[in-house]
Enzyme design. Structure first.
Site, PDB file in Angstrom:
ATOM      1  N   CYS A 267       0.185   3.711   2.827  1.00  0.00           N
ATOM      2  CA  CYS A 267       0.697   3.119   4.076  1.00  0.00           C
ATOM      3  C   CYS A 267       2.194   3.397   4.206  1.00  0.00           C
ATOM      4  O   CYS A 267       2.678   3.718   5.292  1.00  0.00           O
ATOM      5  CB  CYS A 267       0.451   1.611   4.106  1.00  0.00           C
TER       6      CYS A 267
ATOM      7  N   CYS B 207       0.833  -1.213   0.000  1.00  0.00           N
ATOM      8  CA  CYS B 207       0.000   0.000   0.000  1.00  0.00           C
ATOM      9  C   CYS B 207       0.871   1.267   0.000  1.00  0.00           C
ATOM     10  O   CYS B 207       1.598   1.515   0.961  1.00  0.00           O
ATOM     11  CB  CYS B 207      -0.898  -0.059   1.239  1.00  0.00           C
TER      12      CYS B 207
END
Length: 103
Positions: free
Chosen positions: A34, A31
């Site tokens: 992230c 991600c």
């Protein structure tokens, strides 16, 4: 205290039964947002060392936790207190916004 890793096997002990506030970063390695938040979470862990427990949950490896806490998109950052989530941030979030909740 450095960054902790929370998993299904230790979540109850480390997060739900913890004294004080606990910051939990639900993330995945793949991600992009992230990865953008990771240094922010690391900074918070260093800044609040000894006062707030900070850790990460890899949602790919801990899907039951992600389902239990309704993590629909990542990163999802939750602040727990007395075993309950008290604040949730979804997506890239300003460091100061998170610190304001933790202090």
């Amino acid at each position: 205290m450095s960054m902790l890793t929370f998993e299904e096997k230790n979540f109850e002990e480390e997060v739900l039964k913890a004294d004080g506030k606990v910051l939990v970063d639900f993330y995945a390695d793949w991600c992009g947002p992230c990865r953008m938040m990771s240094p922010v979470i690391d900074d918070i862990a260093k800044e609040l060392d000894g006062t707030v427990k900070v850790g990460k949950v890899n949602v790919d490896n801990n899907q039951e936790l992600a389902i239990k806490y309704d993590v629909m998109s990542i990163p999802t950052i939750m602040v727990f207190e007395k075993g309950m989530p008290v604040k949730t941030f979804v997506g890239v979030t300003d460091k100061q916004e998170i610190l304001d909740v933790l202090k």
